[in-house]
Enzyme design. Sequence first.
Site, PDB file in Angstrom:
ATOM      1  N   HIS A   2      45.824  16.409  66.491  1.00 40.78           N
ATOM      2  CA  HIS A   2      45.855  16.546  65.026  1.00 40.78           C
ATOM      3  C   HIS A   2      46.740  15.415  64.488  1.00 40.78           C
ATOM      4  O   HIS A   2      47.663  14.973  65.175  1.00 40.78           O
ATOM      5  CB  HIS A   2      46.472  17.913  64.702  1.00 40.78           C
ATOM      6  CG  HIS A   2      46.495  18.277  63.247  1.00 40.78           C
ATOM      7  ND1 HIS A   2      47.452  17.817  62.379  1.00 40.78           N
ATOM      8  CD2 HIS A   2      45.679  19.082  62.523  1.00 40.78           C
ATOM      9  CE1 HIS A   2      47.219  18.334  61.173  1.00 40.78           C
ATOM     10  NE2 HIS A   2      46.157  19.093  61.228  1.00 40.78           N
ATOM     11  N   ASP A  25      52.024  20.887  71.029  1.00 39.84           N
ATOM     12  CA  ASP A  25      51.655  21.346  69.691  1.00 39.84           C
ATOM     13  C   ASP A  25      50.823  22.618  69.863  1.00 39.84           C
ATOM     14  O   ASP A  25      49.640  22.566  70.186  1.00 39.84           O
ATOM     15  CB  ASP A  25      50.860  20.238  68.990  1.00 39.84           C
ATOM     16  CG  ASP A  25      50.262  20.703  67.666  1.00 39.84           C
ATOM     17  OD1 ASP A  25      50.475  21.885  67.290  1.00 39.84           O
ATOM     18  OD2 ASP A  25      49.577  19.908  67.011  1.00 39.84           O
ATOM     19  N   GLN A  36      47.419  25.860  67.282  1.00 38.63           N
ATOM     20  CA  GLN A  36      46.163  26.612  67.450  1.00 38.63           C
ATOM     21  C   GLN A  36      46.213  27.565  68.637  1.00 38.63           C
ATOM     22  O   GLN A  36      45.304  28.389  68.797  1.00 38.63           O
ATOM     23  CB  GLN A  36      44.982  25.645  67.635  1.00 38.63           C
ATOM     24  CG  GLN A  36      44.681  24.783  66.436  1.00 38.63           C
ATOM     25  CD  GLN A  36      44.223  25.580  65.211  1.00 38.63           C
ATOM     26  OE1 GLN A  36      43.835  26.740  65.297  1.00 38.63           O
ATOM     27  NE2 GLN A  36      44.286  24.950  64.052  1.00 38.63           N
ATOM     28  N   LYS A  52      49.204  30.256  60.573  1.00 35.67           N
ATOM     29  CA  LYS A  52      48.020  30.391  61.438  1.00 35.67           C
ATOM     30  C   LYS A  52      48.151  31.630  62.318  1.00 35.67           C
ATOM     31  O   LYS A  52      47.200  32.049  62.960  1.00 35.67           O
ATOM     32  CB  LYS A  52      47.853  29.148  62.312  1.00 35.67           C
ATOM     33  CG  LYS A  52      47.578  27.876  61.509  1.00 35.67           C
ATOM     34  CD  LYS A  52      47.221  26.726  62.405  1.00 35.67           C
ATOM     35  CE  LYS A  52      47.459  25.376  61.764  1.00 35.67           C
ATOM     36  NZ  LYS A  52      46.406  24.960  60.846  1.00 35.67           N
ATOM     37  N   CYS A  85      41.608  16.756  60.062  1.00 36.68           N
ATOM     38  CA  CYS A  85      42.850  16.020  60.352  1.00 36.68           C
ATOM     39  C   CYS A  85      42.872  15.545  61.799  1.00 36.68           C
ATOM     40  O   CYS A  85      43.932  15.569  62.459  1.00 36.68           O
ATOM     41  CB  CYS A  85      44.091  16.855  60.047  1.00 36.68           C
ATOM     42  SG  CYS A  85      44.185  17.378  58.354  1.00 36.68           S
TER      43      CYS A  85
HETATM   44  N1  7TS Z   1      48.609  20.965  64.901  1.00 30.61           N
HETATM   45  C1  7TS Z   1      47.386  21.512  64.991  1.00 30.61           C
HETATM   46  C2  7TS Z   1      46.741  21.614  66.317  1.00 30.61           C
HETATM   47  C3  7TS Z   1      46.761  22.005  63.849  1.00 30.61           C
HETATM   48  O1  7TS Z   1      45.548  22.551  63.959  1.00 30.61           O
HETATM   49  C4  7TS Z   1      47.411  21.894  62.602  1.00 30.61           C
HETATM   50  C5  7TS Z   1      46.754  22.345  61.335  1.00 30.61           C
HETATM   51  C6  7TS Z   1      48.687  21.343  62.581  1.00 30.61           C
HETATM   52  C7  7TS Z   1      49.251  20.881  63.737  1.00 30.61           C
HETATM   53  C8  7TS Z   1      49.477  21.251  61.328  1.00 30.61           C
HETATM   54  O2  7TS Z   1      49.948  22.504  60.981  1.00 30.61           O
HETATM   55  P1  7TS Z   1      50.812  22.727  59.657  1.00 30.61           P
HETATM   56  O3  7TS Z   1      50.938  24.202  59.575  1.00 30.61           O
HETATM   57  O4  7TS Z   1      52.103  22.053  59.857  1.00 30.61           O
HETATM   58  O5  7TS Z   1      50.011  22.147  58.534  1.00 30.61           O
HETATM   59  N2  7TS Z   1      45.370  22.391  61.401  1.00 30.61           N
HETATM   60  C9  7TS Z   1      44.512  22.586  60.369  1.00 30.61           C
HETATM   61  C10 7TS Z   1      43.129  22.693  60.537  1.00 30.61           C
HETATM   62  O6  7TS Z   1      42.559  22.642  61.613  1.00 30.61           O
HETATM   63  N3  7TS Z   1      42.576  22.875  59.329  1.00 30.61           N
HETATM   64  O7  7TS Z   1      43.523  22.880  58.402  1.00 30.61           O
HETATM   65  C11 7TS Z   1      44.738  22.701  59.028  1.00 30.61           C
END
Ligand code: 7TS
Length: 418
Positions: A135, A212, A215, A238, A376
Site C-alpha cells: 500500500h 503492515d 488488512q 478496519k 492506493c
Molecule cells: N496498509 C494497508 C495494507 C491498507 O490496506 C491500508 C488502507 C493502509 C495501510 C492505510 O491505513 P490507514 O488506516 O492508515 O489509512 N487501505 C485501504 C483500502 O484498501 N481502501 O481504502 C483504504
Amino acid sequence: MTDSHTAEQIVATSFDVERIRQDFPILHQTTHNHPLVYLDNAASSQKPNQVITAIENYYRQYHSNVHRGVHSLSEKATHEYELARKKIKNFVNAQSTDEIIFVRGATEAINLVAQSYGRDQLQPGDEIIISEMEHHSNIVPWQMLCEQTGAILKVIPINDAGELDLSVYKELLNEKTKIVGIIHISNALGTINPVKEIIKLAHDYDAIVLVDGAQAAPHEIIDVQALDADFYTLSGHKLFGPTGIGILYGKQQLLDNMPPYQGGGEMIRRVSFTKTEYNVLPHKFEAGTPHISGAIGLGIAIDYVEKIGMDNINRYEHSLMEYATKQAEQFPDLTIIGTAKNKSSILSFLLGDIHAHDIGTILDQYGIAVRTGHHCAMPVMEHFQVPATARASFAFYNTFDEIDTLFAGLNKVKEVFQ
Ligand code: 7TS
C-alpha cells in the site's frame, strides 16, 4: 440462501451470522431502494452497537483528559484508556503494554518508524526492502526516508498470481539491508504473505522488519512474538473500531532506544530550557491529548471479535471467500486479479473492458458497495497493466446471499454495456 450454498454452509452452520448482523445497525438500511450489501470492508469496516455505545458512554459519562487529573473523571478515563492498551497487547500477544503505542492508524505508525527509527539509524548507502504489492503508506514514508538519509529502496517483485518472489528477496538481502517493510495481507490482491519466513530471513542479516498488518488484523490471529516482528501496525477502523486510532507495536528494546517522533505534552518527564527529559514508554510516543474515545472504542471492538473468536471468523470468512471465488471463476468475462494460493477476504477483478468505476457506480444502484480504483497500490496496477480494479472485500457479517447479490449485480452491469 439458495441450494447451491450447501457445501459452504456446512462450515458456516456454527456461525450465527444473522445474530451477528443484529449488532451492526448500519447494515439494516437500503441504498437506492435495495438492501445495503456492504462489500468494502478492506477500506473500512462497520461498527457493532457495543463499540458505538462505548464511545457514547465515554462522552456522556466520563469524558476527561487522561494521565493528568486527580479527579474521578480523569481517573476513570485514564483507567479505560489504559485498559484498551492491555486488550490490544493481548490481542497481538505483545510482551508488555509498553510496546503498544496509540497512533492515528497504520499510516502514522509507519511514518513514526521511518522518521524515528529510520532517521536515527540509517546511513547513506544503507538499504530498505519493501515489495511491489505494498500500500502507498508502506512505500512513500520509506522513499521520504531515503531522500533524507541517502538510503536506497529495493523492491521484491510479485508474480502474475500476486505472490512475492522470495528467491529475489533472498538475493536482495545483504549486510547493507537495515529495514524490511512488508504487507501482511495485500489490500489490492488478498495475498497472505509468509511474514514469519520473511522476518527470519531479514534477521539473519540483522535487519529489522515492520509488518503492515492493516488488512490482517481483522481476519487473522496476530502473534507478534511468534512472528518475531520488530514492528507491527494496524488500523482500528478496519478492525470494527473507530477511525483515527491505530496501533504501532514495537519491541521494547527498539522503542526504548528510539528518539521521540513528536514533541509536546505527555511525552516528557521534565521540561526546562536547558534540558528536557523524555517520558518512559509508551508515553514517549504519545505527544498531546490522544484519541481517548478511539482507543476505548478499539478496545471494545477487540472484545467483540474475541467473543466471536478469531478462529471462527477466519473459518467463516474462508468459506465466504471460496464461495465468491467459485462464482467469479465461472462468471463470463470476469478476470480475478490476485490468485495467490494463500488468500484472504479480498476479491479484486476486471469485467471485460468495462471500467472499474462504471462497475462500482452501477453496483451502487443496486445497493452494493464495492471499492474501485487503484486501492492506493499503484505499483500493483502497473504490474497487471490495468488502471484500476473493482474490489469486493468481506467481513464476518457478510453472507452467502450477499455474494449472490453481488454476482446478480454484475449481470446487470453486463446488461448495461451490451
Ligand atoms: N496498509 C494497508 C495494507 C491498507 O490496506 C491500508 C488502507 C493502509 C495501510 C492505510 O491505513 P490507514 O488506516 O492508515 O489509512 N487501505 C485501504 C483500502 O484498501 N481502501 O481504502 C483504504
